[in-house]
Design an enzyme around this catalytic site. Structure first.
Site, PDB file in Angstrom:
ATOM      1  N   GLN A   4      63.490  32.584  32.206  1.00 47.04           N
ATOM      2  CA  GLN A   4      63.720  33.567  31.167  1.00 47.04           C
ATOM      3  C   GLN A   4      63.033  33.139  29.875  1.00 47.04           C
ATOM      4  O   GLN A   4      62.763  31.953  29.656  1.00 47.04           O
ATOM      5  CB  GLN A   4      65.222  33.750  30.920  1.00 47.04           C
ATOM      6  N   CYS A   5      62.735  34.113  29.044  1.00 43.97           N
ATOM      7  CA  CYS A   5      62.129  33.864  27.741  1.00 43.97           C
ATOM      8  C   CYS A   5      62.989  32.852  26.954  1.00 43.97           C
ATOM      9  O   CYS A   5      64.221  32.972  26.953  1.00 43.97           O
ATOM     10  CB  CYS A   5      62.032  35.187  26.986  1.00 43.97           C
ATOM     11  N   PRO A   6      62.407  31.802  26.313  1.00 48.69           N
ATOM     12  CA  PRO A   6      60.961  31.587  26.136  1.00 48.69           C
ATOM     13  C   PRO A   6      60.366  30.632  27.159  1.00 48.69           C
ATOM     14  O   PRO A   6      59.296  30.070  26.910  1.00 48.69           O
ATOM     15  CB  PRO A   6      60.923  30.985  24.739  1.00 48.69           C
ATOM     16  N   GLY A   7      61.022  30.427  28.316  1.00 52.36           N
ATOM     17  CA  GLY A   7      60.551  29.485  29.317  1.00 52.36           C
ATOM     18  C   GLY A   7      59.096  29.669  29.734  1.00 52.36           C
ATOM     19  O   GLY A   7      58.323  28.700  29.745  1.00 52.36           O
ATOM     20  N   VAL A  18      60.479  36.333  22.579  1.00 51.91           N
ATOM     21  CA  VAL A  18      60.371  35.557  21.357  1.00 51.91           C
ATOM     22  C   VAL A  18      58.926  35.473  20.873  1.00 51.91           C
ATOM     23  O   VAL A  18      58.661  35.424  19.673  1.00 51.91           O
ATOM     24  CB  VAL A  18      60.988  34.153  21.563  1.00 51.91           C
TER      25      VAL A  18
END
Length: 364
Positions: free
Chosen positions: A130-133, A348
């Protein structure tokens, strides 16, 4: 043709162009740059009323957006102003030619070799992150590459499409490919030995240092009111405004006319506990089981202050960009078609790209 009665589908676009009829893309310019049907003119639905004189009144206008809702709004605007207009249902995301080499989609990423994609590129699998991954994986990998080397990353976060564009512009690298493949996004980037382009070049959500960004985290009526008062005020003073809605703030931009969803388990529990739209938000102090919210709405009406729903419409008509955080949407069990038609989707990276080009940043 994919028509039922007077309805038109996005896959009718090829026949429309063959007949030399007018095709209008009403998405934002950065969406258009990432891929569009060749021959389509681009005017964002947010700018449409101010640019009507650029459109022909002697030809039928066929409008399309990403999924169909903004196209429908554009058609309403055009018809009110005396234009013959129809909406191409389902939008560009359903266009069968979008990544089909037999059809022409200007700006759409491909793997034909025209963009010099290296077959020996580094490949990263980031599905499920998931963001910001995903952006962190991009940053880490690009940091290990030499100028001219390339990397490919596969993710399942739909907001990554806009995030990676904003990240590449900020860092001075190049996106060679950025496309959706089923429920995944595949991007190929090349490391550049150069500085980022100066502000104003290329496409971005906020185009000048006179921009304003705000994170709307709260789902309280009074805080949502404050955010839209500031947003519309900043827009009226000439600022380019982006509102980034995350977690409880997603309730502010829900579409009250969205179809009911058949959700299961925790997703169903979240949906039952959350307000259905801006008109149902609680207030942060003295809510009194909903009575406080009704009281403040009554006082606002008496004092001739616009209701929140009217403020949202006004902000939309002024061109305020509203972005929904895709990571928060996943956690809060909010689906794209539960939100208002003109909401964009990002993470992000999209927000930080806008904040970099603004001189006002708020968290509400």
């Amino acid at each position: 043709m994919n028509k039922t009665g007077t309805d038109y589908h996005i896959n009718d676009a090829d026949g429309i162009l063959e007949k030399n009829q007018y095709l209008l893309d009403v998405r934002e310019d950065f969406e258009y740059d990432m891929g569009h049907i060749e021959g389509a003119r681009n005017i964002s639905v947010n700018e449409l009323e101010n640019r009507l004189d650029e459109l022909p009144k002697d030809r039928r206008i066929h409008a399309y957006c990403q999924k169909g809702k903004r196209g429908a709004k554009a058609v309403d605007i055009l018809k009110r102003n005396g234009y013959d207009a129809v909406n191409l249902d389902e939008g560009f995301s359903s266009y069968t030619g979008a990544y089909d080499s037999s059809k022409t989609v200007t700006g759409a990423p491909d793997a034909s070799g025209d963009r010099n994609i290296d077959p020996e590129r580094v490949r990263i699998e980031a599905s499920g992150l998931q963001c910001p991954g995903p952006l962190l994986r991009v940053s880490e990998t690009m940091g290990q590459l030499e100028p001219g080397q390339q990397m490919e990353i596969t993710v399942t976060d739909p907001g990554f499409c806009t995030d990676v564009e904003a990240w590449a512009k900020k860092t001075g690298n190049t996106v060679l490919k950025n496309e959706k493949d089923g429920d995944r996004v595949v991007a190929v980037l090349e490391k550049n030995d150069q500085q980022p382009a100066p502000s104003g070049e290329g496409h971005q959500m906020v185009e000048t240092k006179n921009g304003a960004t705000m994170v709307v985290f709260s789902g309280d009526l009074d805080k949502a009111l404050a955010s839209f008062i500031i947003a519309t005020g900043a827009k009226s003073m000439g600022k380019d405004v982006t509102m980034f809605f995350t977690f409880w703030g997603l309730n502010v931009i829900k579409d009250p006319e969205a179809p009911k969803k058949d959700k299961k388990g925790l997703d169903k529990a979240f949906s039952m506990m959350m307000p259905k739209s801006a008109a149902k938000l609680p207030i942060s102090k003295m809510n009194m089981f909903g009575l406080g919210s009704k009281m403040i709405q009554y006082v606002m009406k008496r004092k001739k202050v616009d209701a929140l729903t009217e403020m949202i419409d006004k902000a939309d008509s002024l061109g305020v960009k509203m972005v929904a955080c895709t990571m928060s949407m996943d956690i809060m069990a909010v689906e794209a078609d539960e939100l208002l038609p003109n909401v964009n989707f990002g993470g992000v990276g999209t927000y930080l790209g806008d904040a970099e080009n603004g001189n006002l940043n708020l968290f509400i």
